[in-house]
Design a protein around this motif. Structure first.
Motif, PDB file in Angstrom:
ATOM      1  N   ASN A  78     -48.659  -8.656  25.507  1.00  0.00           N
ATOM      2  CA  ASN A  78     -48.404  -7.954  26.774  1.00  0.00           C
ATOM      3  C   ASN A  78     -47.189  -8.522  27.519  1.00  0.00           C
ATOM      4  O   ASN A  78     -46.343  -7.777  28.017  1.00  0.00           O
ATOM      5  CB  ASN A  78     -49.630  -8.035  27.681  1.00  0.00           C
ATOM      6  CG  ASN A  78     -50.750  -7.146  27.215  1.00  0.00           C
ATOM      7  OD1 ASN A  78     -50.555  -6.296  26.358  1.00  0.00           O
ATOM      8  ND2 ASN A  78     -51.928  -7.357  27.772  1.00  0.00           N
ATOM      9  N   TRP A  79     -47.096  -9.857  27.628  1.00  0.00           N
ATOM     10  CA  TRP A  79     -46.005 -10.458  28.402  1.00  0.00           C
ATOM     11  C   TRP A  79     -44.646 -10.100  27.803  1.00  0.00           C
ATOM     12  O   TRP A  79     -43.683  -9.871  28.520  1.00  0.00           O
ATOM     13  CB  TRP A  79     -46.185 -11.976  28.510  1.00  0.00           C
ATOM     14  CG  TRP A  79     -46.066 -12.711  27.195  1.00  0.00           C
ATOM     15  CD1 TRP A  79     -47.067 -13.018  26.329  1.00  0.00           C
ATOM     16  CD2 TRP A  79     -44.856 -13.207  26.606  1.00  0.00           C
ATOM     17  NE1 TRP A  79     -46.570 -13.665  25.229  1.00  0.00           N
ATOM     18  CE2 TRP A  79     -45.210 -13.804  25.384  1.00  0.00           C
ATOM     19  CE3 TRP A  79     -43.512 -13.209  26.979  1.00  0.00           C
ATOM     20  CZ2 TRP A  79     -44.293 -14.401  24.526  1.00  0.00           C
ATOM     21  CZ3 TRP A  79     -42.595 -13.806  26.137  1.00  0.00           C
ATOM     22  CH2 TRP A  79     -42.974 -14.397  24.928  1.00  0.00           C
ATOM     23  N   LEU A  80     -44.569 -10.037  26.467  1.00  0.00           N
ATOM     24  CA  LEU A  80     -43.306  -9.723  25.803  1.00  0.00           C
ATOM     25  C   LEU A  80     -42.935  -8.250  26.017  1.00  0.00           C
ATOM     26  O   LEU A  80     -41.765  -7.926  26.262  1.00  0.00           O
ATOM     27  CB  LEU A  80     -43.397 -10.033  24.305  1.00  0.00           C
ATOM     28  CG  LEU A  80     -42.108  -9.874  23.503  1.00  0.00           C
ATOM     29  CD1 LEU A  80     -41.010 -10.768  24.063  1.00  0.00           C
ATOM     30  CD2 LEU A  80     -42.353 -10.171  22.042  1.00  0.00           C
ATOM     31  N   ALA A  81     -43.903  -7.375  25.995  1.00  0.00           N
ATOM     32  CA  ALA A  81     -43.639  -5.950  26.213  1.00  0.00           C
ATOM     33  C   ALA A  81     -43.086  -5.712  27.619  1.00  0.00           C
ATOM     34  O   ALA A  81     -42.085  -5.005  27.801  1.00  0.00           O
ATOM     35  CB  ALA A  81     -44.914  -5.147  25.992  1.00  0.00           C
ATOM     36  N   PHE A  82     -43.731  -6.332  28.618  1.00  0.00           N
ATOM     37  CA  PHE A  82     -43.246  -6.166  30.001  1.00  0.00           C
ATOM     38  C   PHE A  82     -41.898  -6.854  30.206  1.00  0.00           C
ATOM     39  O   PHE A  82     -41.047  -6.371  30.960  1.00  0.00           O
ATOM     40  CB  PHE A  82     -44.294  -6.697  30.991  1.00  0.00           C
ATOM     41  CG  PHE A  82     -45.405  -5.723  31.246  1.00  0.00           C
ATOM     42  CD1 PHE A  82     -45.307  -4.795  32.271  1.00  0.00           C
ATOM     43  CD2 PHE A  82     -46.544  -5.721  30.452  1.00  0.00           C
ATOM     44  CE1 PHE A  82     -46.322  -3.885  32.499  1.00  0.00           C
ATOM     45  CE2 PHE A  82     -47.567  -4.818  30.671  1.00  0.00           C
ATOM     46  CZ  PHE A  82     -47.452  -3.892  31.692  1.00  0.00           C
ATOM     47  N   LEU A  83     -41.664  -7.965  29.527  1.00  0.00           N
ATOM     48  CA  LEU A  83     -40.382  -8.653  29.616  1.00  0.00           C
ATOM     49  C   LEU A  83     -39.267  -7.790  29.027  1.00  0.00           C
ATOM     50  O   LEU A  83     -38.168  -7.712  29.597  1.00  0.00           O
ATOM     51  CB  LEU A  83     -40.449 -10.004  28.900  1.00  0.00           C
ATOM     52  CG  LEU A  83     -39.175 -10.842  28.950  1.00  0.00           C
ATOM     53  CD1 LEU A  83     -38.877 -11.250  30.394  1.00  0.00           C
ATOM     54  CD2 LEU A  83     -39.305 -12.069  28.073  1.00  0.00           C
ATOM     55  N   ILE A  84     -39.529  -7.133  27.920  1.00  0.00           N
ATOM     56  CA  ILE A  84     -38.521  -6.269  27.300  1.00  0.00           C
ATOM     57  C   ILE A  84     -38.154  -5.119  28.238  1.00  0.00           C
ATOM     58  O   ILE A  84     -36.966  -4.810  28.438  1.00  0.00           O
ATOM     59  CB  ILE A  84     -39.021  -5.745  25.940  1.00  0.00           C
ATOM     60  CG1 ILE A  84     -39.038  -6.885  24.914  1.00  0.00           C
ATOM     61  CG2 ILE A  84     -38.148  -4.590  25.436  1.00  0.00           C
ATOM     62  CD1 ILE A  84     -39.694  -6.516  23.596  1.00  0.00           C
ATOM     63  N   VAL A  85     -39.143  -4.486  28.854  1.00  0.00           N
ATOM     64  CA  VAL A  85     -38.872  -3.392  29.792  1.00  0.00           C
ATOM     65  C   VAL A  85     -38.057  -3.905  30.985  1.00  0.00           C
ATOM     66  O   VAL A  85     -37.092  -3.261  31.425  1.00  0.00           O
ATOM     67  CB  VAL A  85     -40.194  -2.736  30.255  1.00  0.00           C
ATOM     68  CG1 VAL A  85     -39.940  -1.744  31.382  1.00  0.00           C
ATOM     69  CG2 VAL A  85     -40.875  -2.048  29.082  1.00  0.00           C
ATOM     70  N   THR A  86     -38.403  -5.082  31.488  1.00  0.00           N
ATOM     71  CA  THR A  86     -37.679  -5.672  32.620  1.00  0.00           C
ATOM     72  C   THR A  86     -36.224  -5.963  32.246  1.00  0.00           C
ATOM     73  O   THR A  86     -35.304  -5.667  33.019  1.00  0.00           O
ATOM     74  CB  THR A  86     -38.370  -6.969  33.090  1.00  0.00           C
ATOM     75  OG1 THR A  86     -39.721  -6.663  33.445  1.00  0.00           O
ATOM     76  CG2 THR A  86     -37.661  -7.580  34.270  1.00  0.00           C
ATOM     77  N   VAL A  87     -35.987  -6.517  31.079  1.00  0.00           N
ATOM     78  CA  VAL A  87     -34.625  -6.844  30.644  1.00  0.00           C
ATOM     79  C   VAL A  87     -33.803  -5.567  30.469  1.00  0.00           C
ATOM     80  O   VAL A  87     -32.616  -5.526  30.843  1.00  0.00           O
ATOM     81  CB  VAL A  87     -34.657  -7.684  29.345  1.00  0.00           C
ATOM     82  CG1 VAL A  87     -33.282  -7.779  28.718  1.00  0.00           C
ATOM     83  CG2 VAL A  87     -35.211  -9.069  29.630  1.00  0.00           C
ATOM     84  N   VAL A  88     -34.408  -4.503  29.957  1.00  0.00           N
ATOM     85  CA  VAL A  88     -33.692  -3.239  29.801  1.00  0.00           C
ATOM     86  C   VAL A  88     -33.234  -2.729  31.170  1.00  0.00           C
ATOM     87  O   VAL A  88     -32.082  -2.296  31.339  1.00  0.00           O
ATOM     88  CB  VAL A  88     -34.569  -2.194  29.067  1.00  0.00           C
ATOM     89  CG1 VAL A  88     -33.961  -0.803  29.183  1.00  0.00           C
ATOM     90  CG2 VAL A  88     -34.747  -2.585  27.615  1.00  0.00           C
ATOM     91  N   TYR A  89     -34.139  -2.807  32.162  1.00  0.00           N
ATOM     92  CA  TYR A  89     -33.755  -2.357  33.515  1.00  0.00           C
ATOM     93  C   TYR A  89     -32.696  -3.268  34.133  1.00  0.00           C
ATOM     94  O   TYR A  89     -31.794  -2.790  34.824  1.00  0.00           O
ATOM     95  CB  TYR A  89     -34.982  -2.270  34.425  1.00  0.00           C
ATOM     96  CG  TYR A  89     -35.795  -1.023  34.194  1.00  0.00           C
ATOM     97  CD1 TYR A  89     -35.206   0.236  34.230  1.00  0.00           C
ATOM     98  CD2 TYR A  89     -37.147  -1.100  33.919  1.00  0.00           C
ATOM     99  CE1 TYR A  89     -35.945   1.380  33.998  1.00  0.00           C
ATOM    100  CE2 TYR A  89     -37.899   0.040  33.694  1.00  0.00           C
ATOM    101  CZ  TYR A  89     -37.286   1.278  33.734  1.00  0.00           C
ATOM    102  OH  TYR A  89     -38.019   2.399  33.512  1.00  0.00           O
ATOM    103  N   LEU A  90     -32.771  -4.571  33.890  1.00  0.00           N
ATOM    104  CA  LEU A  90     -31.740  -5.481  34.414  1.00  0.00           C
ATOM    105  C   LEU A  90     -30.379  -5.199  33.778  1.00  0.00           C
ATOM    106  O   LEU A  90     -29.350  -5.232  34.465  1.00  0.00           O
ATOM    107  CB  LEU A  90     -32.143  -6.941  34.177  1.00  0.00           C
ATOM    108  CG  LEU A  90     -33.207  -7.498  35.111  1.00  0.00           C
ATOM    109  CD1 LEU A  90     -33.605  -8.913  34.692  1.00  0.00           C
ATOM    110  CD2 LEU A  90     -32.706  -7.502  36.543  1.00  0.00           C
TER     111      LEU A  90
END
Length: 146
Positions: A78-90
């Protein structure tokens, strides 16, 4: 008996012209105010509708982000999935900032307006050398034409 335009004095004609110009300018200003009020109300309403639409689109973006993250969470932690989405938005935000800065660097300022105002100033205040000099033997024309 009223005078004909040929018999009226220059002063009364100038006064009438000044009065007509003044009333014309006042009428134009009132028309501009009325048009501006009408347009301002429509623009205000449209801005409010756009703001509501932008708020709803933002909520949809948040929900879509969670959906993407939960979809990715099916194949990774879960943490990696949310991190990937966050990095894409950044990365997307960084790209938009970069493009915005490049657009601001390309601004030319108000060069044409400044040049136009300078030209108007030159027209409104003629230099003394450009004024024709009076001959000493000629007298200037007076109001009565003599």
């Amino acid at each position: 008996m009223p005078q004909t335009p040929e018999e009226e004095s220059l002063g009364s004609l100038v006064a009438q012209a000044s009065s007509h110009i003044s009333s014309l300018i006042r009428s134009e200003i009132e028309l501009a105010k009325a048009e501006f009020r009408f347009d301002a109300k429509r623009v205000g309403m449209a801005a409010g509708l756009f703001a509501a639409a932008a708020f709803m689109a933002h909520l949809c973006l948040i929900l879509a982000s969670f959906a993407i993250a939960y979809a990715l969470a099916q194949v990774m932690p879960n943490w990696l999935a949310f991190l990937i989405v966050t990095v894409v938005y950044l990365l997307a935000a960084g790209l938009l900032v970069f493009i915005g800065i490049r657009r601001l660097k390309g601004l030319a300022g108000m060069k044409r307006t400044a040049r136009s105002i300078k030209d108007l100033k030159e027209i409104a205040t003629p230099e003394e050398q450009t004024l024709p000099a009076l001959d000493r033997d000629r007298e200037p024309v007076t109001r009565d034409g003599a």
